[in-house]
Design an enzyme around this catalytic site. Structure first.
Site, PDB file in Angstrom:
ATOM      1  N   THR A  82       0.803  -1.221   0.000  1.00 45.73           N
ATOM      2  CA  THR A  82       0.000   0.000   0.000  1.00 45.73           C
ATOM      3  C   THR A  82       0.840   1.277   0.000  1.00 45.73           C
ATOM      4  OG1 THR A  82      -1.858  -1.068   1.103  1.00 45.73           O
ATOM      5  CG2 THR A  82      -1.711   1.311   1.318  1.00 45.73           C
ATOM      6  N   ASN A 103       5.552  -0.742   3.613  1.00 42.84           N
ATOM      7  CA  ASN A 103       4.771  -0.092   4.666  1.00 42.84           C
ATOM      8  C   ASN A 103       5.633   0.111   5.902  1.00 42.84           C
ATOM      9  OD1 ASN A 103       2.492  -0.160   3.009  1.00 42.84           O
ATOM     10  ND2 ASN A 103       1.830  -2.140   3.820  1.00 42.84           N
ATOM     11  N   ASP A 165      -3.785   6.207   7.024  1.00 40.53           N
ATOM     12  CA  ASP A 165      -2.941   7.408   7.039  1.00 40.53           C
ATOM     13  C   ASP A 165      -1.998   7.448   5.837  1.00 40.53           C
ATOM     14  OD1 ASP A 165      -1.161   5.380   7.963  1.00 40.53           O
ATOM     15  OD2 ASP A 165      -1.516   5.957  10.044  1.00 40.53           O
ATOM     16  N   ARG A 166      -1.309   6.335   5.552  1.00 45.94           N
ATOM     17  CA  ARG A 166      -0.350   6.333   4.451  1.00 45.94           C
ATOM     18  C   ARG A 166      -1.023   6.525   3.094  1.00 45.94           C
ATOM     19  NH1 ARG A 166      -0.790   1.203   6.591  1.00 45.94           N
ATOM     20  NH2 ARG A 166      -1.302  -0.541   5.194  1.00 45.94           N
ATOM     21  N   ASP A 306      -9.302  -3.488   0.861  1.00 47.73           N
ATOM     22  CA  ASP A 306      -8.080  -4.190   1.238  1.00 47.73           C
ATOM     23  C   ASP A 306      -8.286  -5.023   2.495  1.00 47.73           C
ATOM     24  OD1 ASP A 306      -5.091  -4.536   0.897  1.00 47.73           O
ATOM     25  OD2 ASP A 306      -5.115  -3.660   2.899  1.00 47.73           O
ATOM     26  N   HIS A 310      -8.042  -9.074   2.592  1.00 51.50           N
ATOM     27  CA  HIS A 310      -7.108  -9.792   3.462  1.00 51.50           C
ATOM     28  C   HIS A 310      -7.839 -10.837   4.304  1.00 51.50           C
ATOM     29  CE1 HIS A 310      -3.204  -8.007   2.855  1.00 51.50           C
ATOM     30  NE2 HIS A 310      -3.714  -6.790   2.884  1.00 51.50           N
ATOM     31  N   ASP A 353      -3.622   0.339  -5.746  1.00 54.44           N
ATOM     32  CA  ASP A 353      -2.253   0.375  -5.247  1.00 54.44           C
ATOM     33  C   ASP A 353      -1.555  -0.974  -5.386  1.00 54.44           C
ATOM     34  OD1 ASP A 353      -3.892  -0.813  -3.390  1.00 54.44           O
ATOM     35  OD2 ASP A 353      -2.921   0.100  -1.643  1.00 54.44           O
ATOM     36  N   HIS A 354      -2.312  -2.026  -5.665  1.00 58.89           N
ATOM     37  CA  HIS A 354      -1.805  -3.380  -5.910  1.00 58.89           C
ATOM     38  C   HIS A 354      -3.025  -4.257  -6.097  1.00 58.89           C
ATOM     39  CE1 HIS A 354      -3.091  -4.331  -1.831  1.00 58.89           C
ATOM     40  NE2 HIS A 354      -2.389  -3.284  -1.404  1.00 58.89           N
TER      41      HIS A 354
END
Length: 549
Positions: A82, A103, A165-166, A306, A310, A353-354
């Site tokens: 991410t 990450n 946040d990221r 995401d 997962h 993002d992936h």
């Protein structure tokens, strides 16, 4: 005498040709009023078409019907995580340049694993915990938003929004007006002192409305009958139930689950995406984005996909229902944008993002090569090798992000040759734990790889932050933690992780598509070209020319 000078001056003037009007043509160039960059976390390229029959007409289908599709968009590096993904989309370059190699990564100076956006010099705005000690301090290059801000003499507004946040900070960049993310302790959207000193009134009002409480007070039911879904099996052994649930089956009693999971639950259900959409609309209204002729940028990342992926994997009713609900959220957002600004005044792109690998147990059940490896066992084996070969296992520092970090200080003290130990350990690891290749830092720093997956590994390798050895596993292999074989993850250099959707809509975008390979790093220079601004400082991507023909 005056008559003579007057006569001579007249003759000179007659011989000098008249000066042309040098005024520059003031016909202004055009820019969209608002750019919206959308990232869907962990979205596979085939999801739209797998779920096609149940999608509405005004979400993903609208982007395809009236927009442009890049059908072969690929991440051109590993690891596909991410943090690096969001950084690469908006900087137009790869981790070897922008520096976000994962990450998390092991910081040799701090002698500890650090989180990619942690900044101890900043504080939370909107909460009284450490969830706001964040900034883009580790990002080494500018973003599209940074370049837009500088181009407009800081008049353009740039704001990032996400549950993570990221996923908010890296797209927004260094000079952004704000980046907002969800604090699972307070249940509020918060920011950092890197951007602002206090929350605007509109954010306070949004938080006071307690939307997470509203969304988590209802059960999560399927939108349609389960037999209409692409994956019709509920309660699969490949899925992981929520805390307190006996089995991962519908309906999910969110109010009950929240009693133990708290506000963190909103991240793991599709209503987290709805909450993100609500906040994005509130951001546009509250900040007046797109209200004038100075272009603004909103970066928007949907993270719930995401978390759901997962937990349940790529072949689950929960995953499909999450995307069907996201489709409705996109339809609401696009309807708002078109009504507020008009399609001709907005530029929207959507990517991921992936992607992700189907659960290995699911693949094995269908005779497709796949499996698990154990990251704890890998670290233990590395220690054992170093103990046997060099008499000291403490020269091993950390195994993180498929990279081995050695203790350089101890190697120097023991006069152990760094290149030699890297080479020996790499050779030892290949073939064990489904490791297909182990590349030393020496080779990554001195060789030029042109073929994947080694070339992708090299573009994800930063000399000052990465480890001594980078591991590449066989296709279909996932590292498990504590023997958990449910759900899925990502990070590899293979197509199931690297191939993502890329859709363009609005502004001067014509309906169409291309099958030419597009790198994820091509997005930023393309947006920059639309805006007539400079490329981000480390940009290594190319403009997608088909969009300008």
């Amino acid at each position: 005498m005056k008559k003579i000078f007057s006569f001579l001056f007249t003759i000179i003037c007659l011989q000098v040709p008249a000066q042309k009007n040098t005024t520059v043509n003031t016909q202004s160039f055009k820019q969209p009023r608002l750019v919206v960059g959308i990232v869907v976390d962990q979205m596979r390229v085939d999801y739209i078409y797998r779920y096609w029959n149940l999608l509405g007409n005004n979400g993903f289908k609208l982007l395809l019907r009236d927009g442009f599709e890049c059908k072969n968009t690929q991440y051109n590096y590993m690891p596909t995580y991410t943090g690096p993904g969001h950084a690469s989309i908006f900087t137009g370059t790869t981790p070897n340049i922008h520096g976000i190699i994962g990450n998390t990564w092991f910081d040799r100076k701090a002698d500890s694993v650090i989180y990619c956006v942690t900044d101890i010099n900043e504080n939370c705005v909107g909460c009284d915990n450490k969830n706001g000690k964040m900034s883009p301090v580790n990002l080494l290059t500018t973003t599209v938003g940074d370049e837009l801000r500088m181009f407009s003499s800081m008049k353009s507004k740039v704001i990032g929004v996400s549950l993570k946040d990221r996923s908010s900070i890296f797209p927004a960049g260094h000079a952004a007006n704000a980046a907002y993310w969800f604090d699972n302790i307070s249940g509020n959207f918060v920011s950092s002192t890197h951007y602002i000193t206090q929350l605007p009134a509109w954010v306070v009002d949004f938080n006071n409305a307690k939307y997470p409480d509203k969304y988590l007070s209802q059960p999560w039911n399927l939108l349609y009958s389960s037999n209409q879904y692409a994956d019709t099996v509920d309660n699969s052994i490949f899925e992981r139930p929520y805390s307190g649930e006996a089995a991962p089956v519908f309906p999910h009693d969110l109010a009950k689950i929240k009693t133990t999971a708290g506000y963190d639950l909103i991240r793991k259900v599709p209503f987290g995406n709805t909450l993100t959409k609500d906040f994005a609309v509130a951001t546009i209204k509250g900040e007046g984005l797109g209200a004038d002729n100075i272009t603004d940028l909103l970066t928007l990342s949907f993270s719930a996909t995401d978390y759901v992926g997962h937990q349940f994997g790529t072949n689950a009713l929960e995953t499909e229902d999450t995307y069907l609900r996201l489709d409705r959220d996109l339809a609401d957002l696009l309807q708002f944008l078109n009504k507020e600004f008009g399609k001709e005044n907005i530029l929207v792109f959507l990517t991921a993002d992936h992607a992700a690998l189907p659960n290995p147990e699911y693949l094995k059940a269908h005779k497709i090569p796949s499996g698990w490896t154990d990251e704890i066992a890998i670290a233990r084996t590395i220690k054992s090798f170093l103990k046997n070969e060099y008499g000291d296992s403490s020269i091993f520092n950390k195994y993180v992000n498929d990279q081995v970090y050695l203790n350089h200080t101890k190697l120097n003290d023991k006069k152990i040759n760094l290149v030699e130990i890297q080479s020996k350990l790499a050779e030892f690891l290949v073939g064990k734990f489904d490791i297909a290749d182990a590349i030393t830092a020496e080779k990554l720093n001195t060789s030029e790889f042109t073929k994947a997956p080694r070339s992708l590994t090299q573009l994800g390798y930063n000399r000052n932050r990465s480890g001594d050895i980078a591991l590449i596993f066989e296709p279909g292999i996932i590292e498990s933690l504590l023997g958990d074989h449910t759900g899925t993850t990502h990070g590899s250099p293979y197509n199931y992780d690297t191939q993502v959707p890329l859709l363009w809509y609005g502004w001067s975008i014509k309906q169409g598509s291309t099958t030419r390979k597009i790198n994820i790093t091509d997005i930023a220079p393309t947006v920059s070209t639309f805006l007539h601004i400079g490329f981000p400082s480390g940009c290594s991507g190319n403009v997608i020319e088909e969009l300008f023909k």
